[in-house]
Design an enzyme around this catalytic site. Structure first.
Site, PDB file in Angstrom:
ATOM      1  N   ASP A  77      -4.199   1.131   4.891  1.00  0.00           N
ATOM      2  CA  ASP A  77      -3.655   2.487   5.076  1.00  0.00           C
ATOM      3  C   ASP A  77      -4.285   3.233   6.253  1.00  0.00           C
ATOM      4  O   ASP A  77      -4.540   4.441   6.168  1.00  0.00           O
ATOM      5  CB  ASP A  77      -3.807   3.316   3.793  1.00  0.00           C
ATOM      6  CG  ASP A  77      -2.961   2.784   2.653  1.00  0.00           C
ATOM      7  OD1 ASP A  77      -1.903   2.184   2.931  1.00  0.00           O
ATOM      8  OD2 ASP A  77      -3.364   2.960   1.484  1.00  0.00           O
ATOM      9  N   VAL A 120       2.795   2.582  11.581  1.00  0.00           N
ATOM     10  CA  VAL A 120       3.237   3.677  12.450  1.00  0.00           C
ATOM     11  C   VAL A 120       2.914   3.354  13.905  1.00  0.00           C
ATOM     12  O   VAL A 120       3.738   3.564  14.805  1.00  0.00           O
ATOM     13  CB  VAL A 120       2.579   5.004  12.018  1.00  0.00           C
ATOM     14  CG1 VAL A 120       2.882   6.102  13.042  1.00  0.00           C
ATOM     15  CG2 VAL A 120       3.070   5.422  10.640  1.00  0.00           C
ATOM     16  N   LYS A 154       6.507  -8.908  11.581  1.00  0.00           N
ATOM     17  CA  LYS A 154       5.411  -8.942  10.616  1.00  0.00           C
ATOM     18  C   LYS A 154       5.543 -10.252   9.853  1.00  0.00           C
ATOM     19  O   LYS A 154       6.382 -10.377   8.955  1.00  0.00           O
ATOM     20  CB  LYS A 154       5.458  -7.750   9.662  1.00  0.00           C
ATOM     21  CG  LYS A 154       4.279  -7.772   8.691  1.00  0.00           C
ATOM     22  CD  LYS A 154       4.005  -6.437   8.057  1.00  0.00           C
ATOM     23  CE  LYS A 154       2.710  -6.521   7.236  1.00  0.00           C
ATOM     24  NZ  LYS A 154       2.308  -5.220   6.680  1.00  0.00           N
ATOM     25  N   SER A 171       3.131  -8.501   2.065  1.00  0.00           N
ATOM     26  CA  SER A 171       2.748  -8.476   0.653  1.00  0.00           C
ATOM     27  C   SER A 171       3.207  -7.155   0.050  1.00  0.00           C
ATOM     28  O   SER A 171       2.708  -6.097   0.433  1.00  0.00           O
ATOM     29  CB  SER A 171       1.227  -8.613   0.512  1.00  0.00           C
ATOM     30  OG  SER A 171       0.779  -9.857   0.971  1.00  0.00           O
ATOM     31  N   ARG A 212      10.785  -0.588   6.953  1.00  0.00           N
ATOM     32  CA  ARG A 212      10.387   0.765   7.353  1.00  0.00           C
ATOM     33  C   ARG A 212      10.522   0.962   8.863  1.00  0.00           C
ATOM     34  O   ARG A 212      11.017   1.987   9.332  1.00  0.00           O
ATOM     35  CB  ARG A 212       8.945   1.039   6.918  1.00  0.00           C
ATOM     36  CG  ARG A 212       8.769   1.086   5.410  1.00  0.00           C
ATOM     37  CD  ARG A 212       7.352   1.495   5.026  1.00  0.00           C
ATOM     38  NE  ARG A 212       7.141   1.340   3.593  1.00  0.00           N
ATOM     39  CZ  ARG A 212       6.531   0.292   3.031  1.00  0.00           C
ATOM     40  NH1 ARG A 212       6.055  -0.670   3.797  1.00  0.00           N
ATOM     41  NH2 ARG A 212       6.396   0.210   1.727  1.00  0.00           N
ATOM     42  N   GLU A 269       2.611  -7.426  13.802  1.00  0.00           N
ATOM     43  CA  GLU A 269       1.778  -6.638  12.890  1.00  0.00           C
ATOM     44  C   GLU A 269       1.214  -7.535  11.800  1.00  0.00           C
ATOM     45  O   GLU A 269       1.966  -8.243  11.110  1.00  0.00           O
ATOM     46  CB  GLU A 269       2.575  -5.497  12.252  1.00  0.00           C
ATOM     47  CG  GLU A 269       1.708  -4.649  11.324  1.00  0.00           C
ATOM     48  CD  GLU A 269       2.466  -3.577  10.577  1.00  0.00           C
ATOM     49  OE1 GLU A 269       1.865  -2.966   9.660  1.00  0.00           O
ATOM     50  OE2 GLU A 269       3.649  -3.332  10.888  1.00  0.00           O
ATOM     51  N   ALA A 293      -0.928  -8.454   8.217  1.00  0.00           N
ATOM     52  CA  ALA A 293      -0.992  -7.950   6.845  1.00  0.00           C
ATOM     53  C   ALA A 293      -2.440  -7.612   6.542  1.00  0.00           C
ATOM     54  O   ALA A 293      -3.246  -8.484   6.251  1.00  0.00           O
ATOM     55  CB  ALA A 293      -0.468  -9.000   5.867  1.00  0.00           C
ATOM     56  N   PRO A 326      -2.517  12.093  16.150  1.00  0.00           N
ATOM     57  CA  PRO A 326      -2.589  13.019  15.019  1.00  0.00           C
ATOM     58  C   PRO A 326      -1.497  12.685  14.008  1.00  0.00           C
ATOM     59  O   PRO A 326      -0.530  11.977  14.324  1.00  0.00           O
ATOM     60  CB  PRO A 326      -2.338  14.379  15.672  1.00  0.00           C
ATOM     61  CG  PRO A 326      -1.469  14.066  16.845  1.00  0.00           C
ATOM     62  CD  PRO A 326      -1.941  12.723  17.360  1.00  0.00           C
TER      63      PRO A 326
END
Length: 207
Positions: free
Chosen positions: A11, A16, A31, A35, A45, A98, A100, A182
């Site tokens: 996280d 993003v 990706k 999982s 997403r 990306e 995991a 930000p």
């Protein structure tokens, strides 16, 4: 430009950042191991966030049900992750891969994610949180990459700007902080485009 986006922890916002790069570079997104499939997973997403055509979003090599470490998620689904299935896809133009989770996450009990990154031979963009705790996680991650001679493009720090952490990470980690992002509210395609223009990543990632 082909690169791997990896996070220092769970996280920290690497999906993003991956979306930001895909949009800014006009890249294809992949990706390879997902999982947990809630909401379509990170591939879903990114595609929904950016409205990408199907050819710009590659299917995962493994879609694992449980939102746990890939090695355990695979075992629970009755499969074993085969590194041969994780070979880089042949695509035209930029590619954003990306991972995991973090660098030392096991893809199976005898194969760490960082070992797969070394096989790919692509440079890493390391995503970290901006605030408390980032120094330890980030410096350990950079040490692991350095020990395996994996090139690092730099760091992207996610979250509210911190007055000292970027300077400390550059001094002790030996890599540049390429951007400080930000929180985006709302998180949408237009917001990502504005952030791409402000971040300076376009200049930093020029081949």
């Amino acid at each position: 430009m082909r690169l791997v986006v990896c996070g220092t922890d769970t996280d920290v916002g690497k999906t993003v950042v991956s979306a930001l790069l895909v949009q800014g570079l006009g890249a294809t997104y992949w990706k390879p191991v997902q999982s947990g499939m809630e909401g379509g997973g990170d591939t879903g997403r990114v595609q929904q966030l950016l409205g990408l055509p199907p050819e710009r979003v590659l299917p995962e090599a493994y879609r694992l049900t449980a939102p746990v470490s890939p090695h355990w998620a695979a075992e629970r689904d009755g499969v074993s992750i085969d590194p041969a299935r994780l070979a880089l896809p042949a695509v035209d133009g930029p590619l954003v891969v990306e991972t995991a989770g973090g660098l030392l996450v096991p893809l199976r009990r005898n194969w760490l994610q960082i070992e797969q990154i070394a096989v790919w031979g692509l440079p890493v963009l390391l995503v970290a949180r901006s605030g408390l705790g980032t120094l330890n996680h980030t410096l350990l991650s950079l040490e692991a990459l350095s020990r395996r001679s994996i090139p690092v493009l730099g760091l992207v720090l996610n979250g509210d700007p911190h007055p000292d952490n970027p300077r400390t990470l550059e001094a002790l980690g030996g890599v540049p902080v390429l951007a400080e992002l930000p929180p985006l509210d709302p998180l949408d395609r237009e917001g990502l485009e504005r952030q791409w223009q402000r971040s300076g990543l376009a200049r930093s990632l020029q081949p």
